[in-house]
Design a protein around this motif. Sequence first.
Motif, PDB file in Angstrom:
ATOM      1  N   TRP A  73       0.713  -1.367  -0.058  1.00 36.92           N
ATOM      2  CA  TRP A  73      -0.027  -0.096   0.042  1.00 36.92           C
ATOM      3  C   TRP A  73       0.920   1.233  -0.061  1.00 36.92           C
ATOM      4  O   TRP A  73       0.444   2.336   0.411  1.00 36.92           O
ATOM      5  N   GLY A  74       1.996   1.210  -0.611  1.00 35.17           N
ATOM      6  CA  GLY A  74       3.017   2.478  -0.635  1.00 35.17           C
ATOM      7  C   GLY A  74       3.824   2.765   0.607  1.00 35.17           C
ATOM      8  O   GLY A  74       4.294   3.604   0.781  1.00 35.17           O
ATOM      9  N   ASN A  75       3.244   1.921   1.631  1.00 31.63           N
ATOM     10  CA  ASN A  75       3.726   2.344   2.992  1.00 31.63           C
ATOM     11  C   ASN A  75       4.718   1.100   3.502  1.00 31.63           C
ATOM     12  O   ASN A  75       5.003   1.130   4.636  1.00 31.63           O
ATOM     13  N   ASN A  76       5.007   0.121   2.727  1.00 31.08           N
ATOM     14  CA  ASN A  76       6.072  -1.059   3.218  1.00 31.08           C
ATOM     15  C   ASN A  76       5.153  -1.759   4.178  1.00 31.08           C
ATOM     16  O   ASN A  76       5.766  -2.464   5.148  1.00 31.08           O
ATOM     17  N   GLU A  77       3.890  -2.033   4.268  1.00 28.93           N
ATOM     18  CA  GLU A  77       3.009  -2.707   5.086  1.00 28.93           C
ATOM     19  C   GLU A  77       3.131  -4.122   4.927  1.00 28.93           C
ATOM     20  O   GLU A  77       3.352  -4.625   3.822  1.00 28.93           O
ATOM     21  N   HIS A 105      -0.315 -15.675   4.447  1.00 29.25           N
ATOM     22  CA  HIS A 105      -1.645 -15.756   3.450  1.00 29.25           C
ATOM     23  C   HIS A 105      -1.322 -14.863   2.275  1.00 29.25           C
ATOM     24  O   HIS A 105      -0.690 -13.669   2.420  1.00 29.25           O
ATOM     25  N   GLY A 106      -1.562 -15.326   1.097  1.00 32.11           N
ATOM     26  CA  GLY A 106      -1.031 -14.401   0.033  1.00 32.11           C
ATOM     27  C   GLY A 106       0.448 -14.125  -0.416  1.00 32.11           C
ATOM     28  O   GLY A 106       0.319 -12.937  -0.812  1.00 32.11           O
ATOM     29  N   GLY A 107       1.152 -14.798   0.346  1.00 38.25           N
ATOM     30  CA  GLY A 107       2.633 -14.495   0.188  1.00 38.25           C
ATOM     31  C   GLY A 107       2.707 -13.525   1.371  1.00 38.25           C
ATOM     32  O   GLY A 107       4.117 -12.945   1.261  1.00 38.25           O
ATOM     33  N   LEU A 108       2.220 -13.144   2.336  1.00 40.09           N
ATOM     34  CA  LEU A 108       2.492 -12.283   3.073  1.00 40.09           C
ATOM     35  C   LEU A 108       2.522 -12.991   4.625  1.00 40.09           C
ATOM     36  O   LEU A 108       1.584 -13.964   4.812  1.00 40.09           O
ATOM     37  N   TRP A 257       5.350   4.166   9.220  1.00 38.46           N
ATOM     38  CA  TRP A 257       5.060   4.519  10.463  1.00 38.46           C
ATOM     39  C   TRP A 257       4.568   3.597  11.345  1.00 38.46           C
ATOM     40  O   TRP A 257       5.457   3.517  12.659  1.00 38.46           O
ATOM     41  N   GLY A 258       3.978   2.683  11.173  1.00 41.52           N
ATOM     42  CA  GLY A 258       3.480   1.756  11.970  1.00 41.52           C
ATOM     43  C   GLY A 258       4.718   0.790  12.803  1.00 41.52           C
ATOM     44  O   GLY A 258       4.622   0.319  13.780  1.00 41.52           O
ATOM     45  N   GLY A 259       5.560   0.395  11.709  1.00 39.07           N
ATOM     46  CA  GLY A 259       6.842  -0.191  12.104  1.00 39.07           C
ATOM     47  C   GLY A 259       8.022   0.358  12.256  1.00 39.07           C
ATOM     48  O   GLY A 259       9.012  -0.143  12.414  1.00 39.07           O
ATOM     49  N   GLN A 260       7.952   1.683  12.508  1.00 43.24           N
ATOM     50  CA  GLN A 260       9.276   2.455  12.971  1.00 43.24           C
ATOM     51  C   GLN A 260      10.132   1.899  14.180  1.00 43.24           C
ATOM     52  O   GLN A 260      11.434   2.144  14.133  1.00 43.24           O
ATOM     53  N   GLN A 261       9.531   1.395  15.013  1.00 45.32           N
ATOM     54  CA  GLN A 261       9.987   0.680  16.124  1.00 45.32           C
ATOM     55  C   GLN A 261      10.173  -0.920  15.861  1.00 45.32           C
ATOM     56  O   GLN A 261      10.150  -1.727  17.114  1.00 45.32           O
ATOM     57  N   GLY A 262       9.756  -1.481  14.725  1.00 40.35           N
ATOM     58  CA  GLY A 262       9.680  -2.797  14.533  1.00 40.35           C
ATOM     59  C   GLY A 262       8.206  -3.560  15.132  1.00 40.35           C
ATOM     60  O   GLY A 262       7.193  -2.583  15.204  1.00 40.35           O
ATOM     61  N   VAL A 263       8.293  -4.758  14.891  1.00 42.13           N
ATOM     62  CA  VAL A 263       6.796  -5.360  15.020  1.00 42.13           C
ATOM     63  C   VAL A 263       7.015  -6.566  16.287  1.00 42.13           C
ATOM     64  O   VAL A 263       7.902  -7.229  15.793  1.00 42.13           O
TER      65      VAL A 263
END
Length: 285
Positions: A73-77, A105-108, A257-263
């Motif tokens: 989605w253009g955000n590396n999600e 799922h679906g390669g992700l 943004w959501g993954g700025q500090q990892g997951v």
Amino acid sequence: MNNYRMTNLFLMLLLLLACGKESRTPNIPDPEPPQPKEYTFTSVPTWADEFDYEGLPDDDRWGYDVDPQNNGWGNNELQYYTEKRLENARVANGVLTITAIKEEHGGLGYTSARLVSRGKADFLYGRFEVRAKVPPGRGTWPAVWMLPTDWAYGGWPASGEIDILEHVGHDQDVVHISVHTEAYNHVAGTQKTATKKIQNATTDFHRYRVDWTPDYIRGYVDDVQLFSFSNEGTGFKAWPFDKKFHWLINIAVGGNWGGQQGVDEEAFPASMEVDYVRVYGLIEN
């Protein structure tokens, strides 16, 4: 100096003083800037989903965005958005639950859901309110927001974006309300946004609201205003908000943004709960 000269000198001084007084700029206060028009809204919703049913989200109100190309989605999600899958989007006990799950799922490596009202409920102006509880967990990125339906001014951000609620799990006590336009967006470093610290954003429901009018967009949390963006009257680059927009409800995983500090993989499954979404129509005065 004789009396005649003294008299003439005195008269000249009086004349100079009088001229000086007459030439002074009058002390007139600056005019007050014009106040923006205040708008009112209907007292009852003109469109809503109270989620007072069971099963999948209502087909008459909601569709799904999916990502068959897995482009983040253009955000590396990191998530794959599924369609009509109860594990990711379920209505029960008066609440919509969007759940992001760690699974292939679906390669992700994660699944989630992204509900959209596009083509089913599109709006031009109004009061938009959601009562929601966001998930904890580093790497979660839930949002309730709006995008243009027809993209009349071009691709993002030219046609605009309105974020009613945005949250990232690595900053779990803070929520955000924002707009994005060609002139004002985070890529250019000019984004218009406001944040609010809420100690219990992930454990209690709160009301998030945007009032969208021809002259301004204002954002509120629990009826407390924290965001305001005015129509400058300079055209669509600053104000593309004169076209129809639609709802989106989703949880992204990771991303710029959501993954700025990892997951934190232990944070999943992670769910956002939505009690209702409501639209109150703009009353033309």
